[in-house]
Design an enzyme around this catalytic site. Structure first.
Site, PDB file in Angstrom:
ATOM      1  N   LEU A  23     -36.775  13.242 -30.569  1.00 38.28           N
ATOM      2  CA  LEU A  23     -35.854  12.108 -30.521  1.00 38.28           C
ATOM      3  C   LEU A  23     -36.569  10.770 -30.701  1.00 38.28           C
ATOM      4  O   LEU A  23     -35.925   9.722 -30.744  1.00 38.28           O
ATOM      5  CB  LEU A  23     -35.109  12.098 -29.186  1.00 38.28           C
ATOM      6  N   SER A  24     -37.885  10.803 -30.812  1.00 41.93           N
ATOM      7  CA  SER A  24     -38.643   9.553 -30.919  1.00 41.93           C
ATOM      8  C   SER A  24     -38.254   8.714 -32.138  1.00 41.93           C
ATOM      9  O   SER A  24     -38.117   7.488 -32.022  1.00 41.93           O
ATOM     10  CB  SER A  24     -40.144   9.843 -30.930  1.00 41.93           C
ATOM     11  N   LYS A  73     -52.966  15.710 -28.603  1.00 45.18           N
ATOM     12  CA  LYS A  73     -53.231  14.622 -27.659  1.00 45.18           C
ATOM     13  C   LYS A  73     -54.694  14.516 -27.231  1.00 45.18           C
ATOM     14  O   LYS A  73     -55.191  13.418 -26.975  1.00 45.18           O
ATOM     15  CB  LYS A  73     -52.338  14.773 -26.433  1.00 45.18           C
ATOM     16  N   ASP A 111     -47.706   8.867 -20.997  1.00 42.93           N
ATOM     17  CA  ASP A 111     -46.950  10.009 -20.466  1.00 42.93           C
ATOM     18  C   ASP A 111     -46.802   9.970 -18.950  1.00 42.93           C
ATOM     19  O   ASP A 111     -45.729  10.245 -18.414  1.00 42.93           O
ATOM     20  CB  ASP A 111     -47.630  11.330 -20.856  1.00 42.93           C
ATOM     21  N   GLY A 138     -52.299  17.724 -22.616  1.00 42.53           N
ATOM     22  CA  GLY A 138     -52.272  16.270 -22.603  1.00 42.53           C
ATOM     23  C   GLY A 138     -51.240  15.684 -21.664  1.00 42.53           C
ATOM     24  O   GLY A 138     -51.548  14.804 -20.854  1.00 42.53           O
TER      25      GLY A 138
END
Length: 295
Positions: A23-24, A73, A111, A138
């Site tokens: 969804l980014s 990551k 995060d 990550g």
């Protein structure tokens, strides 16, 4: 979005795999449009094998920044010029900024703060709590470190003995030496220890990615006795919106069953600020994302 694109448009990317669920792009592009910013956000299917070329592409094309997700990551760090103190502590990066578009790449991590804020928005305070966390990649590492920085009583990490396990041992050492939180690491194969830890915890966080395609039919918890009325269950996966773990937690009476959409939103807002220098219109984006998930 096409009306906004021009020869001056600045590009932000996402490099990860799998990527189609993300969804980014919607989140950032809607925020750019709302604020009238001349940026565009695109997702690229990139794994570890393509990572070096992708980073070189960011430099060569003048891409102004990139989000980084699984499985890149930790693997991306050697290709960067600099990482933030928080990223150094975590040993992972989820946001890369190309300073002035001139090829100097700085890695950041958002995060952990995103996860803690998502829990807080659900009325869950992590301070002085015992928390069981599965997954030491990550995202899991970032969450573990942030839990330590924000005052959790204990963070009990469970992970299979893979490449991430050795890194998790270092994470535990950092948390124990640099915060007041007690951290520990146990092999996830020790199911009795895993169940006992959850029984003694007020919050269980799954940061493994189990429950996301192609593992949507799997859950690390399958014993109903593990779920209690005072247990908060948080899964960092947001697609599907209800993983098998969260469905199981709801069916067996967990206090709360929270998906990763809020974490994605708040870590994204912090990344947005790093990319643009502007504050993301969080309430506007939250309504868009949550309404889409409810359809």
């Amino acid at each position: 979005m096409s009306e906004r694109l021009s020869g001056h448009t600045l590009l932000i990317s996402l490099i990860a795999t799998p990527i189609r669920h993300s969804l980014s792009p919607k989140m950032h592009n809607e925020a750019f449009a709302k604020l009238g910013l001349d940026y565009a956000y695109l997702a690229f299917e990139v794994g570890n094998e393509e990572l070096a070329d992708a980073v070189q592409g960011i430099r060569a094309l003048g891409i102004r920044g990139s989000n980084v997700s699984m499985p890149n990551k930790q693997a991306i760090i050697p290709y960067l010029d600099e990482i933030s103190p928080a990223a150094e502590l975590v040993g992972a990066v989820n946001t890369v900024v190309n300073k002035d578009g001139k090829g100097h790449l700085v890695g950041h991590v958002t995060d952990g703060t995103g996860a803690v804020r998502a829990l807080a928005e659900e009325g869950v305070d992590i301070k002085d709590q015992i928390i069981t966390l599965s997954g030491a990649g990550g995202a899991g590492t970032a969450i573990a470190v942030q839990l330590g920085l924000d005052g959790a009583k204990e963070v009990r990490i469970f992970n299979q003995k893979d490449a991430a396990f050795a890194n998790a041992e270092k994470t535990v050492e950092k948390i124990n030496s640099r915060t007041q939180t007690k951290a520990s690491l146990t092999d996830l194969a020790d199911q009795e220890a895993f169940k006992k830890s959850i029984a003694e915890s007020s919050i269980y966080i799954d940061a493994t990615g189990v429950g996301m395609k192609p593992l949507e039919d799997m859950s690390l918890i399958t014993d109903p006795e593990v779920i209690r009325p005072d247990l908060v269950v948080f899964d960092v996966v947001y697609s599907p919106a209800e993983t098998k773990l969260l469905k199981f937690a709801k069916e067996h009476g967990a206090k709360k069953a929270i998906n990763g959409l809020g974490m994605m939103l708040y870590q994204g807002a912090e990344a947005f600020k790093l990319f643009t220098g502007e504050d993301m219109p969080v309430d506007y984006i939250k309504d868009l994302l949550f309404n889409d998930q409810d359809k």
